[in-house]
Motif scaffolding. Sequence first.
Motif, short mmCIF file in Angstrom:
data_model
loop_
_atom_site.label_atom_id
_atom_site.label_comp_id
_atom_site.label_asym_id
_atom_site.label_seq_id
_atom_site.Cartn_x
_atom_site.Cartn_y
_atom_site.Cartn_z
N TYR A 98 0.84 -1.20 0.00
CA TYR A 98 0.00 0.00 0.00
C TYR A 98 0.87 1.26 0.00
O TYR A 98 0.62 2.21 -0.74
CB TYR A 98 -0.92 0.01 1.22
N GLU A 115 1.53 4.38 -2.81
CA GLU A 115 1.45 5.79 -2.46
C GLU A 115 2.71 6.55 -2.91
O GLU A 115 2.63 7.66 -3.43
CB GLU A 115 1.26 5.94 -0.95
N ARG A 122 -5.36 8.99 10.25
CA ARG A 122 -5.38 9.40 8.84
C ARG A 122 -4.35 8.67 8.01
O ARG A 122 -4.41 8.69 6.78
CB ARG A 122 -5.12 10.91 8.73
N GLY A 123 -3.40 8.02 8.67
CA GLY A 123 -2.41 7.27 7.90
C GLY A 123 -1.22 6.85 8.73
O GLY A 123 -0.73 7.62 9.55
N SER A 147 -8.48 2.86 10.77
CA SER A 147 -8.86 3.22 9.41
C SER A 147 -8.22 2.25 8.43
O SER A 147 -7.39 1.41 8.80
CB SER A 147 -8.40 4.65 9.10
N GLN A 155 -6.13 3.15 6.35
CA GLN A 155 -4.94 3.89 5.92
C GLN A 155 -3.68 3.39 6.64
O GLN A 155 -2.75 4.15 6.88
CB GLN A 155 -5.15 5.39 6.19
N THR A 156 -3.66 2.11 6.98
CA THR A 156 -2.48 1.48 7.56
C THR A 156 -2.26 0.16 6.82
O THR A 156 -3.15 -0.32 6.10
CB THR A 156 -2.66 1.18 9.06
N SER A 160 -12.96 2.39 6.28
CA SER A 160 -12.75 3.67 5.61
C SER A 160 -13.27 4.81 6.48
O SER A 160 -14.34 4.73 7.08
CB SER A 160 -13.48 3.68 4.26
#
Length: 258
Positions: free
Chosen positions: A32, A36, A164-165, A185, A187-188, A203
């Motif tokens: 992931y 990015e 958020r990440g 989230s 986002q990990t 999400s």
Amino acid sequence: MALKYVKKRLYIFLIKRFGLYADVTWQASSEYEKEEILSIFSKDSISGKPPIPIRVAPNLPPKGGDITVARNRPKQAGSARIIFLSRIARKKNLDVALGLLKKVNGEVQFDIYGPIEDKPYWQECDALIHELPTNIQVRYMGEADPEQVVNIFSHYHLFLFPTRGENFGHVILEALKGGCLIMTSDQTPWRNLIEKMAGWDISLSAPDQFYASLTYLLSMDDCVFEQWSKSAQDCANKFSQDPHLVAASRELFSTADV
């Protein structure tokens, strides 16, 4: 990238323009994160060079192997002990966690651990705490001793962490080792947690899924929770003992120019 957007975009533009990342081998903690990095530093590359070299090498867990934590948290249906353990900073989304708890039915003890790095943000969170209904009790517990983090998690049923990440999320691994379920989230790198009976990755654009998962957690009795808790520890131990982790790091350094 959403935080301090202009500053970050300007910095990225300049390092691309002057080729400051040329001949750099990147480490990504997961597939992931690799995607990015590519989305920012490759697809709109000014130089037009081929995609940058990226090696996926997950962060190595601390030494110690299997960790067995004593049972410290009997679970009653309709109640839960929930923890937030992280830096008190906007990226970590403590305010979102408080907002999620506001509509929850059931008795919740919510304890917050972590250094207050952003005082104005903490004041916003403190205001949200005072708006919570009486069934949600909140305590700020100060900073956690790093040597005691796994043990601290062993006293809780859920780590609520709508970040958020995170490029890796060591604290998530520590929570799993403590047998504490995760609600974070998507986002990990910690994905498909529900399939592993270790928690939920959701999400941030789907608050209803957070509410539904919190409701399910609260409904768990002691027998059901212990099944999930054991699965969480199994998930952590399986990751920590994966021989491919060390092999990936060795490959990263062996292929890098010295």
